[in-house]
Design an enzyme around this catalytic site. Sequence first.
Site, PDB file in Angstrom:
ATOM      1  N   GLY A   1       0.806  -1.225   0.000  1.00 53.97           N
ATOM      2  CA  GLY A   1       0.000   0.000   0.000  1.00 53.97           C
ATOM      3  C   GLY A   1       0.837   1.272   0.000  1.00 53.97           C
ATOM      4  O   GLY A   1       0.292   2.374  -0.055  1.00 53.97           O
ATOM      5  N   GLY A   2       2.167   1.145   0.106  1.00 53.91           N
ATOM      6  CA  GLY A   2       3.049   2.307   0.010  1.00 53.91           C
ATOM      7  C   GLY A   2       2.985   3.276   1.176  1.00 53.91           C
ATOM      8  O   GLY A   2       3.393   4.431   1.054  1.00 53.91           O
ATOM      9  N   HIS A   3       2.493   2.831   2.353  1.00 57.39           N
ATOM     10  CA  HIS A   3       2.360   3.752   3.487  1.00 57.39           C
ATOM     11  C   HIS A   3       3.544   3.720   4.442  1.00 57.39           C
ATOM     12  O   HIS A   3       3.490   4.333   5.507  1.00 57.39           O
ATOM     13  CB  HIS A   3       1.062   3.485   4.247  1.00 57.39           C
TER      14      HIS A   3
ATOM     15  N   VAL B   1      -2.788  -4.274   3.009  1.00 61.09           N
ATOM     16  CA  VAL B   1      -2.762  -5.287   4.067  1.00 61.09           C
ATOM     17  C   VAL B   1      -1.439  -6.062   4.057  1.00 61.09           C
ATOM     18  O   VAL B   1      -1.025  -6.597   5.075  1.00 61.09           O
ATOM     19  CB  VAL B   1      -3.967  -6.257   4.026  1.00 61.09           C
TER      20      VAL B   1
ATOM     21  N   GLY C   1       1.780  -4.935   3.855  1.00 62.17           N
ATOM     22  CA  GLY C   1       2.725  -4.330   4.786  1.00 62.17           C
ATOM     23  C   GLY C   1       2.108  -4.117   6.160  1.00 62.17           C
ATOM     24  O   GLY C   1       2.725  -4.382   7.191  1.00 62.17           O
ATOM     25  N   HIS C   2       0.870  -3.664   6.164  1.00 59.38           N
ATOM     26  CA  HIS C   2       0.203  -3.270   7.411  1.00 59.38           C
ATOM     27  C   HIS C   2       0.143  -4.421   8.421  1.00 59.38           C
ATOM     28  O   HIS C   2       0.562  -4.272   9.578  1.00 59.38           O
ATOM     29  CB  HIS C   2      -1.206  -2.790   7.055  1.00 59.38           C
TER      30      HIS C   2
ATOM     31  N   ASN D   1       5.461  -0.398  12.713  1.00 59.10           N
ATOM     32  CA  ASN D   1       4.685   0.142  11.593  1.00 59.10           C
ATOM     33  C   ASN D   1       4.776   1.665  11.510  1.00 59.10           C
ATOM     34  O   ASN D   1       4.306   2.250  10.541  1.00 59.10           O
ATOM     35  CB  ASN D   1       3.212  -0.280  11.694  1.00 59.10           C
ATOM     36  N   TYR D   2       5.356   2.292  12.531  1.00 55.47           N
ATOM     37  CA  TYR D   2       5.661   3.717  12.439  1.00 55.47           C
ATOM     38  C   TYR D   2       7.175   3.839  12.265  1.00 55.47           C
ATOM     39  O   TYR D   2       7.872   4.427  13.086  1.00 55.47           O
ATOM     40  CB  TYR D   2       5.195   4.479  13.686  1.00 55.47           C
TER      41      TYR D   2
HETATM   42  C1  LIG Z   1      -1.887   7.737   6.898  1.00 52.08           C
HETATM   43  C2  LIG Z   1      -1.433   6.519   7.656  1.00 52.08           C
HETATM   44  C3  LIG Z   1      -2.270   5.944   8.600  1.00 52.08           C
HETATM   45  C4  LIG Z   1      -1.887   4.808   9.309  1.00 52.08           C
HETATM   46  N1  LIG Z   1      -2.754   4.265  10.217  1.00 52.08           N
HETATM   47  C5  LIG Z   1      -2.399   3.136  10.869  1.00 52.08           C
HETATM   48  C6  LIG Z   1      -3.300   2.488  11.781  1.00 52.08           C
HETATM   49  O1  LIG Z   1      -4.413   2.939  12.013  1.00 52.08           O
HETATM   50  N2  LIG Z   1      -2.896   1.364  12.402  1.00 52.08           N
HETATM   51  C7  LIG Z   1      -1.660   0.828  12.174  1.00 52.08           C
HETATM   52  O2  LIG Z   1      -1.351  -0.216  12.762  1.00 52.08           O
HETATM   53  N3  LIG Z   1      -0.801   1.411  11.331  1.00 52.08           N
HETATM   54  C8  LIG Z   1      -1.137   2.533  10.670  1.00 52.08           C
HETATM   55  N4  LIG Z   1      -0.247   3.100   9.793  1.00 52.08           N
HETATM   56  C9  LIG Z   1       1.055   2.483   9.582  1.00 52.08           C
HETATM   57  C10 LIG Z   1       0.955   1.339   8.580  1.00 52.08           C
HETATM   58  O3  LIG Z   1       0.444   0.193   9.221  1.00 52.08           O
HETATM   59  C11 LIG Z   1       2.346   1.016   8.015  1.00 52.08           C
HETATM   60  O4  LIG Z   1       2.856   2.129   7.339  1.00 52.08           O
HETATM   61  C12 LIG Z   1       2.310  -0.207   7.112  1.00 52.08           C
HETATM   62  O5  LIG Z   1       3.612  -0.691   6.953  1.00 52.08           O
HETATM   63  C13 LIG Z   1       1.719   0.114   5.771  1.00 52.08           C
HETATM   64  O6  LIG Z   1       1.634  -1.005   4.954  1.00 52.08           O
HETATM   65  P1  LIG Z   1       1.612  -0.774   3.365  1.00 52.08           P
HETATM   66  O7  LIG Z   1       1.492  -2.086   2.704  1.00 52.08           O
HETATM   67  O8  LIG Z   1       0.614   0.279   3.044  1.00 52.08           O
HETATM   68  O9  LIG Z   1       3.033  -0.116   3.145  1.00 52.08           O
HETATM   69  P2  LIG Z   1       4.292  -0.457   2.221  1.00 52.08           P
HETATM   70  O10 LIG Z   1       5.039   0.826   2.185  1.00 52.08           O
HETATM   71  O11 LIG Z   1       3.870  -1.040   0.927  1.00 52.08           O
HETATM   72  O12 LIG Z   1       5.075  -1.548   3.044  1.00 52.08           O
HETATM   73  C14 LIG Z   1       5.482  -1.374   4.380  1.00 52.08           C
HETATM   74  C15 LIG Z   1       6.595  -2.351   4.729  1.00 52.08           C
HETATM   75  O13 LIG Z   1       6.172  -3.692   4.525  1.00 52.08           O
HETATM   76  C16 LIG Z   1       6.907  -4.304   3.471  1.00 52.08           C
HETATM   77  N5  LIG Z   1       5.940  -4.994   2.625  1.00 52.08           N
HETATM   78  C17 LIG Z   1       4.955  -4.431   1.887  1.00 52.08           C
HETATM   79  N6  LIG Z   1       4.250  -5.374   1.285  1.00 52.08           N
HETATM   80  C18 LIG Z   1       4.782  -6.558   1.634  1.00 52.08           C
HETATM   81  C19 LIG Z   1       4.478  -7.901   1.322  1.00 52.08           C
HETATM   82  N7  LIG Z   1       3.463  -8.201   0.505  1.00 52.08           N
HETATM   83  N8  LIG Z   1       5.232  -8.872   1.848  1.00 52.08           N
HETATM   84  C20 LIG Z   1       6.255  -8.582   2.665  1.00 52.08           C
HETATM   85  N9  LIG Z   1       6.606  -7.327   3.000  1.00 52.08           N
HETATM   86  C21 LIG Z   1       5.864  -6.320   2.494  1.00 52.08           C
HETATM   87  C22 LIG Z   1       7.584  -3.172   2.746  1.00 52.08           C
HETATM   88  O14 LIG Z   1       8.745  -3.592   2.098  1.00 52.08           O
HETATM   89  C23 LIG Z   1       7.843  -2.219   3.882  1.00 52.08           C
HETATM   90  O15 LIG Z   1       8.946  -2.670   4.635  1.00 52.08           O
HETATM   91  C24 LIG Z   1      -0.612   4.243   9.082  1.00 52.08           C
HETATM   92  C25 LIG Z   1       0.231   4.821   8.136  1.00 52.08           C
HETATM   93  C26 LIG Z   1      -0.154   5.942   7.426  1.00 52.08           C
HETATM   94  C27 LIG Z   1       0.775   6.561   6.427  1.00 52.08           C
END
Ligand SMILES: Cc1cc2nc3c(=O)[nH]c(=O)nc-3n(C[C@H](O)[C@H](O)[C@H](O)COP(=O)(O)OP(=O)(O)OC[C@H]3O[C@@H](n4cnc5c(N)ncnc54)[C@H](O)[C@@H]3O)c2cc1C
Length: 538
Positions: free
Chosen positions: A112-114, A183, A185-186, A476-477
């Site tokens: 999700g790039g977050h 989901v 990364g999250h 996750n932060y």
């Molecule tokens: C606006 C905002 C709100 C948020 N709110 C919450 C919240 O309410 N609760 C909470 O717990 N967190 C929250 N977060 C933090 C969030 O959980 C993390 O940023 C999480 O890592 C995001 O996952 P992503 O897939 O979107 O991110 P990504 O940037 O895609 O990935 C995050 C990390 O996981 C790795 N990754 C991604 N996909 C995979 C995969 N398929 N397999 C293995 N590794 C992978 C990436 O390499 C990176 O290290 C929030 C973040 C933001 C920016």
Amino acid sequence: MAFRSSLLLSQILFLFVALPSSWTSATSTIQQTFFRCLSTNSMNSIPLSTYYTPNNVTSFTSVLNSTANNLRYLLPNAPKPVIIFTPLCEAHVQAAVLCSRRFGLALRVRSGGHDYEAVSYVSQIESPFLVLDLARLRSIQVDIRRGTAWAQAGATTGEVYYRIAQQSRVHGFPMGLCASLGVGGHITGGAYGSMMRMFGLGVDNVIDVRMVDSKGRILDRKAMGEDLFWALRGGGGGSFGVILAWNLKLVNVPETVTVFTVTKTLEQGATKLLYKWQKVAPKIDDRLYIRVIIQASSADLTANRTVVTSYNALFLGDPDTLLRIMGKRFPELGLTRADCVKTSWIGSVLYIAGYPNTTAPEVLLQGKPLFRNYFKAKSDFVRTPISVKGLLGLWKIYLQEENPFMIWNPYGGAMARVPESATPFPHRYGTLFKIQYVATWQDGTQSMARHMNWLTKLYNYMGSYVSKNPREAYVNYRDLDLGMNKKGVNSLAEASSWGLRYFKSNFYRLVQVKTRVDPDNFFRHEQSIPPLPVKRGR
Ligand SMILES: Cc1cc2nc3c(=O)[nH]c(=O)nc-3n(C[C@H](O)[C@H](O)[C@H](O)COP(=O)(O)OP(=O)(O)OC[C@H]3O[C@@H](n4cnc5c(N)ncnc54)[C@H](O)[C@@H]3O)c2cc1C
Ligand SMILES: *[C@@H]1O[C@H](CO)[C@@H](O)[C@H](O)[C@H]1NC(C)=O
Ligand SMILES: *[C@@H]1O[C@H](CO)[C@@H](O)[C@H](O)[C@H]1NC(C)=O
Ligand SMILES: *[C@@H]1O[C@H](CO)[C@@H](O)[C@H](O)[C@H]1NC(C)=O
Ligand SMILES: *[C@@H]1O[C@H](CO)[C@@H](O)[C@H](O)[C@H]1NC(C)=O
């Protein structure tokens, strides 16, 4: 070494724009041969439309940008990948792992790039690198009869919530408050949200997974064994493999729930109220989640400003019961029936995510955040209430920033009942609440240093009021101030500086698992889990 090749590659990419076509073909060779490798190693054919290189700057920039959540890491000086590949099926992901390994090309995985420090699409330690972007792997299958769902890694939290609610008003899943998280990364980092006091984290409610390991094999829970399955549920993304999909155990929610937001300024007694909240919110009824969002009344530093605290809550029940509980435990907040909004669980998702109350749930299918900023954030866990004097000192620093932002998030309930070692996420019993500090700005590099410095100052001030030895933080932060693997060469000592804060002693078990499943450290980034050095024969 890594730095050298980075220079070379960027020079080449830069030069080919101005040079004859013989150069162009020479420089796009990596990209061409990598594509050929993908095609020959995938059971399913690979359309060119899944493959992006800087040769087409328009489409490359647009896909890189598509889910990049922190604008700070889209600035021109942020390192860019040489290839972005957006697989359409599991076989494509397997091919990407095999070919990255064969080419020695560093791989970053994005769902999700977050990521707060963008390690999913920016490498500060290795070049060249490839981004494996799972945005097109986003199908969701809900099985209401069984009370479970499979969600592919690229699906967002909002899409999962929507698909559950589409089939049932009395099912939900406890993960993030924000609807645009991937989901993939999250969930690997824990995944908390408004139902955490009742049901725990996302990772506490995951029952199976599909993952591609460093050898390109697809493993589920049974095939990988309980040790690796444990590590995936909170050990953070990007260290063990590519998550393809999670199997979620849905939870039961009431048909109607209650939400509210009550706001108090300093002049309205916010300091004393926040002092009381620290003692009440982690101990109150498990069905009740009251977070506090703390901002300034205006962004104008020369104005007469005050601190605004918003008590933003979900109660898994009706207003009558809620008012009874609040009257007994937290009358100081002055919650009235008029403050209470009755809604469905999916309505509460939209409310807590910050959508206007006229928004239809279909907005969740867009998978887009409400806004994007340049930002830097940090986190803390608090185990004893912060005194009124401590809070008064905090406000002084707080009001030195244009758009200061904090969220205080209550723990207790189910969070305290899960043992610290049950998952890698260790911030459990004894944690009163988590603080997230955020600095945001909109003018790129211009005011960046000032905002980053302010956040550091705030974090330093808070040091004496929060958890110690280690000063804990939420993986996750992600916060690269806590340390980084340098130049792709990980060491245990280096990684302990953040590993112990994110995972406490679970860090050592994560290192053991990593050493067993990925001894050559194929899955790595600035803060990935390091393997122990390979033992050499005599
Ligand atoms: C606006 C905002 C709100 C948020 N709110 C919450 C919240 O309410 N609760 C909470 O717990 N967190 C929250 N977060 C933090 C969030 O959980 C993390 O940023 C999480 O890592 C995001 O996952 P992503 O897939 O979107 O991110 P990504 O940037 O895609 O990935 C995050 C990390 O996981 C790795 N990754 C991604 N996909 C995979 C995969 N398929 N397999 C293995 N590794 C992978 C990436 O390499 C990176 O290290 C929030 C973040 C933001 C920016
Ligand atoms: C670049 O990609 C865009 C979008 O995919 C496409 O419309 C355009 O034709 C491409 N340009 C070139 C020169 O291939
Ligand atoms: C990225 O996308 C956003 C929103 O679509 C846009 O405003 C911004 O200009 C884009 N940035 C870059 C660097 O392409
Ligand atoms: C600043 O605002 C507060 C209330 O918001 C008010 O009580 C106070 O008098 C104001 N101070 C000045 C100097 O205007
Ligand atoms: C939405 O909120 C406004 C005020 O913020 C209120 O007047 C209105 O009744 C609400 N609408 C619904 C459908 O809840």
